[in-house]
Design a protein around this motif. Structure first.
Motif, PDB file in Angstrom:
ATOM      1  N   THR A 251       0.849  -1.197   0.000  1.00  0.00           N
ATOM      2  CA  THR A 251       0.000   0.000   0.000  1.00  0.00           C
ATOM      3  C   THR A 251       0.883   1.245   0.000  1.00  0.00           C
ATOM      4  OG1 THR A 251      -0.125  -0.089   2.421  1.00  0.00           O
ATOM      5  CG2 THR A 251      -1.926  -1.122   1.174  1.00  0.00           C
ATOM      6  N   TRP A 254       0.205   4.951   1.713  1.00  0.00           N
ATOM      7  CA  TRP A 254      -0.980   4.904   2.580  1.00  0.00           C
ATOM      8  C   TRP A 254      -0.593   4.814   4.047  1.00  0.00           C
ATOM      9  CZ3 TRP A 254      -5.748   6.158   3.082  1.00  0.00           C
ATOM     10  CH2 TRP A 254      -6.527   5.619   4.111  1.00  0.00           C
ATOM     11  N   ARG A 294      -0.546   6.107  -8.595  1.00  0.00           N
ATOM     12  CA  ARG A 294      -1.368   5.429  -7.588  1.00  0.00           C
ATOM     13  C   ARG A 294      -0.966   5.828  -6.172  1.00  0.00           C
ATOM     14  NH1 ARG A 294      -0.751   1.407 -11.514  1.00  0.00           N
ATOM     15  NH2 ARG A 294       1.035   0.456 -10.443  1.00  0.00           N
ATOM     16  N   THR A 295       0.309   6.153  -5.955  1.00  0.00           N
ATOM     17  CA  THR A 295       0.766   6.566  -4.621  1.00  0.00           C
ATOM     18  C   THR A 295       0.023   7.813  -4.149  1.00  0.00           C
ATOM     19  OG1 THR A 295       2.963   5.607  -4.943  1.00  0.00           O
ATOM     20  CG2 THR A 295       2.780   7.345  -3.296  1.00  0.00           C
ATOM     21  N   GLU A 298      -4.660   6.776  -5.088  1.00  0.00           N
ATOM     22  CA  GLU A 298      -5.393   5.745  -4.348  1.00  0.00           C
ATOM     23  C   GLU A 298      -5.627   6.112  -2.883  1.00  0.00           C
ATOM     24  OE1 GLU A 298      -3.810   1.870  -5.107  1.00  0.00           O
ATOM     25  OE2 GLU A 298      -4.354   1.944  -7.242  1.00  0.00           O
ATOM     26  N   ARG A 301      -8.412   8.712  -2.846  1.00  0.00           N
ATOM     27  CA  ARG A 301      -9.749   8.136  -2.993  1.00  0.00           C
ATOM     28  C   ARG A 301     -10.143   7.353  -1.745  1.00  0.00           C
ATOM     29  NH1 ARG A 301     -11.019   3.312  -3.569  1.00  0.00           N
ATOM     30  NH2 ARG A 301      -8.878   2.689  -4.066  1.00  0.00           N
ATOM     31  N   ARG A 302      -9.197   6.609  -1.194  1.00  0.00           N
ATOM     32  CA  ARG A 302      -9.493   5.728  -0.060  1.00  0.00           C
ATOM     33  C   ARG A 302      -9.948   6.509   1.170  1.00  0.00           C
ATOM     34  NH1 ARG A 302      -5.273   1.006   1.890  1.00  0.00           N
ATOM     35  NH2 ARG A 302      -6.609   0.033   3.478  1.00  0.00           N
ATOM     36  N   ARG A 346      -7.554  12.396 -14.120  1.00  0.00           N
ATOM     37  CA  ARG A 346      -8.484  11.800 -13.158  1.00  0.00           C
ATOM     38  C   ARG A 346      -9.384  12.861 -12.537  1.00  0.00           C
ATOM     39  NH1 ARG A 346      -6.100   6.597  -9.987  1.00  0.00           N
ATOM     40  NH2 ARG A 346      -4.847   5.731 -11.686  1.00  0.00           N
TER      41      ARG A 346
END
Length: 350
Positions: A251, A254, A294-295, A298, A301-302, A346
């Motif tokens: 992850t 995160w 993504r780092t 994501e 969004r999470r 995005r």
């Protein structure tokens, strides 16, 4: 609009200042459409003491001379050769900026060491770290505030018509100051932890000075996510966080506690400056930029932040590492531009 900037350090020695500044301005001007370039004042630390981040900032202190001591920079009784050298390096950098940025009407970012990291790094003239003396650290904050005002004014004088000036206050030691883990001069004890309200009071004079100078204040905390709340309470316009230092291989980027604080800051219109590590390179596919997209995206969004908010994120390289050569730095800026473009897409598709 998603943006790309940098901290300032750049490879090179004496007489390379103009070339370095021209490269940064030129490379950032070639970022993909839809990505805002935020060029920065370059710092060629390879020139030696006085060109380093702490020496450069310490030389800005109003009414507090500094010099090099056995453990690094320390307060002095009077201005000497070390401070004059630091002043000379900064004049060279501003002279190079005046030439390279002639006619530039866009934004520019400047980085200085923040008051708590400076107090943790500077030594008293005849004693321990400045941090150990509450009165001395207040004096450092007030002196730095005056120095920052003068620095922003000097930059505007060199580049008439300059747009928004952004001052990055580098505070990588804020977490250590708050946790009380910094060693004393002897190394046999630790300095007392500084409570949260005191952290805010120490940051506020410098943040206020940035605003008084008509500039934007970014508090870059490195991996110290616990400093986000003090930064917001002190009035920062944005917080910087090295996302590569968060999370795990599964992850990346995160950390729930860190991102909860980022989300709370975003609710108060405090933006994120995301520090990213260099891209891993595949022999077949080249830089693996999707992982770095993504780092950022994501965890965003999470934690429940709207994808449209990615449009306000600024990307920059994580500072506490060394890249070899100018080509590596230039390639990294180009990679950040491509990552920012993907984030902007995005945001637009949200």
């Amino acid at each position: 609009m998603t943006a790309v900037s940098g901290h300032g350090p750049w490879p090179g020695r004496e007489r390379d200042e103009l070339e370095a500044q021209q490269m940064v301005l030129g490379d950032l001007a070639e970022l993909p459409t839809g990505v805002d370039p935020l060029p920065f004042l370059t710092q060629l630390a390879d020139r030696g003491p006085g060109a380093d981040a702490v020496g450069r900032t310490a030389a800005l202190l109003a009414g507090l001379p500094v010099e090099l001591g056995p453990h690094g920079w320390k307060l002095a009784d009077h201005e000497g050769m070390d401070q004059r050298r630091a002043d000379a390096f900064l004049r060279e950098d501003l002279g190079a900026l005046a030439i390279a940025a002639h006619g530039h009407t866009g934004p520019l970012t400047l980085e200085v060491v923040g008051p708590w990291t400076l107090a943790a790094t500077l030594w008293s003239a005849r004693g321990d770290r400045v941090l150990a003396d509450a009165g001395a650290r207040r004096e450092i904050a007030e002196s730095l505030a005056e120095g920052v005002r003068a620095h922003v004014a000097a930059v505007r004088e060199q580049v008439p018509g300059l747009g928004d000036v952004v001052v990055q206050l580098a505070e990588p030691q804020l977490g250590a100051v708050h946790a009380g883990v910094l060693p004393t001069f002897s190394g046999y004890a630790r300095l007392r932890a500084v409570p949260g309200p005191d952290l805010v009071e120490g940051l506020r004079p410098v943040v206020d000075a940035v605003h008084d100078a008509g500039a934007t204040a970014v508090l870059h905390l490195g991996a110290t996510w616990s400093g986000i709340a003090p930064a917001v309470l002190a009035g920062a316009d944005a917080v910087g966080l090295d996302l590569g230092a968060l999370g795990s291989a599964n992850t990346p980027g995160w950390d729930e506690r860190a991102w909860e604080l980022v989300a709370r800051a975003a609710e108060k219109d405090v933006r994120l400056w995301a520090g990213l590590p260099p891209a891993q390179v595949s022999q077949c596919a080249g830089p693996m930029l999707g992982e770095l997209v993504r780092t950022v995206a994501e965890p965003w969004r999470r934690i429940g932040l709207p994808a449209s908010g990615l449009d306000a994120v600024t990307l920059l390289a994580s500072p506490r590492r060394t890249l070899t050569g100018t080509d590596a730095h230039r390639a990294e800026l180009a990679n950040l531009g491509r990552i920012a473009e993907a984030l902007a897409e995005r945001a637009a598709g949200a």
